[in-house]
Motif scaffolding. Structure first.
Motif, short mmCIF file in Angstrom:
data_model
loop_
_atom_site.label_atom_id
_atom_site.label_comp_id
_atom_site.label_asym_id
_atom_site.label_seq_id
_atom_site.Cartn_x
_atom_site.Cartn_y
_atom_site.Cartn_z
N GLU A 157 -2.03 19.21 -0.21
CA GLU A 157 -2.89 19.65 0.87
C GLU A 157 -2.08 20.08 2.10
O GLU A 157 -0.95 19.62 2.30
CB GLU A 157 -3.89 18.56 1.26
CG GLU A 157 -3.26 17.31 1.83
CD GLU A 157 -4.30 16.26 2.18
OE1 GLU A 157 -5.50 16.57 2.10
OE2 GLU A 157 -3.91 15.13 2.54
N ASP A 158 -2.69 20.94 2.88
CA ASP A 158 -2.04 21.46 4.08
C ASP A 158 -2.04 20.39 5.17
O ASP A 158 -3.07 20.08 5.75
CB ASP A 158 -2.79 22.72 4.55
CG ASP A 158 -2.09 23.40 5.71
OD1 ASP A 158 -1.06 22.88 6.18
OD2 ASP A 158 -2.57 24.47 6.14
N ASN A 159 -0.86 19.85 5.42
CA ASN A 159 -0.72 18.83 6.46
C ASN A 159 0.53 19.14 7.29
O ASN A 159 1.39 18.29 7.51
CB ASN A 159 -0.64 17.44 5.83
CG ASN A 159 -0.73 16.34 6.87
OD1 ASN A 159 -1.21 16.55 7.97
ND2 ASN A 159 -0.23 15.16 6.52
N GLY A 160 0.64 20.41 7.70
CA GLY A 160 1.82 20.84 8.43
C GLY A 160 2.95 21.25 7.51
O GLY A 160 2.79 21.29 6.28
N PHE A 161 4.09 21.58 8.08
CA PHE A 161 5.26 22.05 7.33
C PHE A 161 5.86 20.89 6.54
O PHE A 161 6.48 19.99 7.10
CB PHE A 161 6.29 22.63 8.30
CG PHE A 161 7.46 23.29 7.63
CD1 PHE A 161 7.47 24.64 7.37
CD2 PHE A 161 8.57 22.54 7.26
CE1 PHE A 161 8.56 25.26 6.77
CE2 PHE A 161 9.66 23.13 6.65
CZ PHE A 161 9.66 24.50 6.41
N ARG A 162 5.67 20.93 5.22
CA ARG A 162 6.20 19.87 4.35
C ARG A 162 6.93 20.50 3.16
O ARG A 162 6.72 20.13 2.00
CB ARG A 162 5.07 18.96 3.86
CG ARG A 162 4.42 18.14 4.96
CD ARG A 162 3.52 17.07 4.38
NE ARG A 162 2.34 17.63 3.74
CZ ARG A 162 1.65 17.01 2.79
NH1 ARG A 162 2.03 15.82 2.34
NH2 ARG A 162 0.56 17.57 2.26
N LYS A 163 7.80 21.44 3.47
CA LYS A 163 8.51 22.18 2.42
C LYS A 163 9.39 21.27 1.56
O LYS A 163 9.42 21.40 0.34
CB LYS A 163 9.35 23.29 3.04
CG LYS A 163 10.03 24.19 2.02
CD LYS A 163 10.78 25.34 2.68
CE LYS A 163 11.49 26.20 1.65
NZ LYS A 163 12.21 27.33 2.28
N SER A 164 10.10 20.36 2.20
CA SER A 164 10.98 19.46 1.43
C SER A 164 10.19 18.64 0.42
O SER A 164 10.61 18.45 -0.72
CB SER A 164 11.75 18.53 2.38
OG SER A 164 12.70 19.23 3.12
#
Length: 270
Positions: free
Chosen positions: A65-72
């Protein structure tokens, strides 16, 4: 299969479509696509459905889910879903030339990761590139790009498809052999050994940090920026935060100084 290609994306269906077309015309077909989706809407899922018959293996869609920038975090989840022993990392805004996968497989070597580059396009050209331009590889032609408005400079020489020239330029380029999220490949066992991507890091150098810990682990790097070519489509970076970039630099400096190999908050929480 020979290779798992991990592609990061976030609500960029127009660019991702062009990237998927690029992978659908690769000269090497023995690879899978693993989409590391950092919270896109259903539009991305529907786009991937359109392409499910275009590849030898199913497209693996890894989403949270979209919860901010969590690329790692999404990259670590994607790594665990890969089926191959060799992994290629790139982005959903980088169109690969049709020998892109072939070149990564050609140059893979135990004890090394491969460091590739890109050729950056302005917005006008990024938008102009059509399906046919990718299928016919027109968009990788220097003549085509210049005729369509690109200002020629030395960097465009990366698109010269000559193996001798590429080898020479890889040898003399002053660019460091870094781990680049848009174009790097590595053996999965080496990535697992360092515990993957650092989930304490936001945007700004999180891929470089992986390479620095691989160096600490004893893995070397080979430069292939003139062999494995991709076109970087233009986009804004509204998620860039100067304070978090500085925090990332602090982490990287600490890891280099103390020869850190495994981080605590990675694929496995330790």
């Amino acid at each position: 299969m020979k290779l798992s290609v991990i592609i990061t994306t976030y609500n960029s269906e127009d660019w991702l479509r062009k990237v998927l077309i690029g992978y659908s015309v690769q000269t090497e077909t023995d690879f899978e696509l693993v989409i590391a989706d950092d919270g896109s809407t259903e539009k991305t899922k529907h786009l991937l459905e359109e392409f499910k018959s275009s590849f030898k293996y199913p497209i693996v869609h890894v989403w949270h889910e979209d919860n901010g920038f969590r690329k790692s975090e999404i990259l670590n989840k994607a790594i665990l879903k890969t089926s191959a022993d060799y992994l290629l990392f790139t982005d959903g805004d980088c169109i690969p030339r049709n020998d892109f996968v072939k070149m990564h497989l050609k140059h893979q070597q135990k004890g090394y990761f491969l460091s590739g580059g890109y050729f950056k396009l302005p917005l006008q050209l990024s938008t102009l590139i059509s399906v046919n331009d990718i299928v016919n590889q027109n968009c990788f032609s220097i003549k085509w790009l210049v005729n369509n408005g690109l200002k020629a400079n030395f960097k465009i020489s990366k698109l010269t498809k000559n193996s001798y020239f590429a080898s020479f330029m890889n040898w003399i380029t002053p660019t460091k052999k870094t781990f680049n999220g848009h174009n790097s490949s590595v053996f999965k066992e080496d990535l697992l050994a360092i515990n993957g991507f650092n989930q304490d890091m936001h945007y700004g150098g999180l891929d470089r940090e992986v390479g620095e810990r691989l160096f600490n682990f004893g893995i070397l790097s080979k430069q292939i920026r003139y062999d494995a070519i991709c076109l970087h489509l233009h986009h804004e970076r509204g998620y860039a935060d100067p304070q978090k970039i500085q925090a990332n630099l602090k982490i990287r400096r600490y890891n280099i100084k103390h020869n850190i190999i495994r981080i605590k908050n990675g694929i496995v929480s330790e």
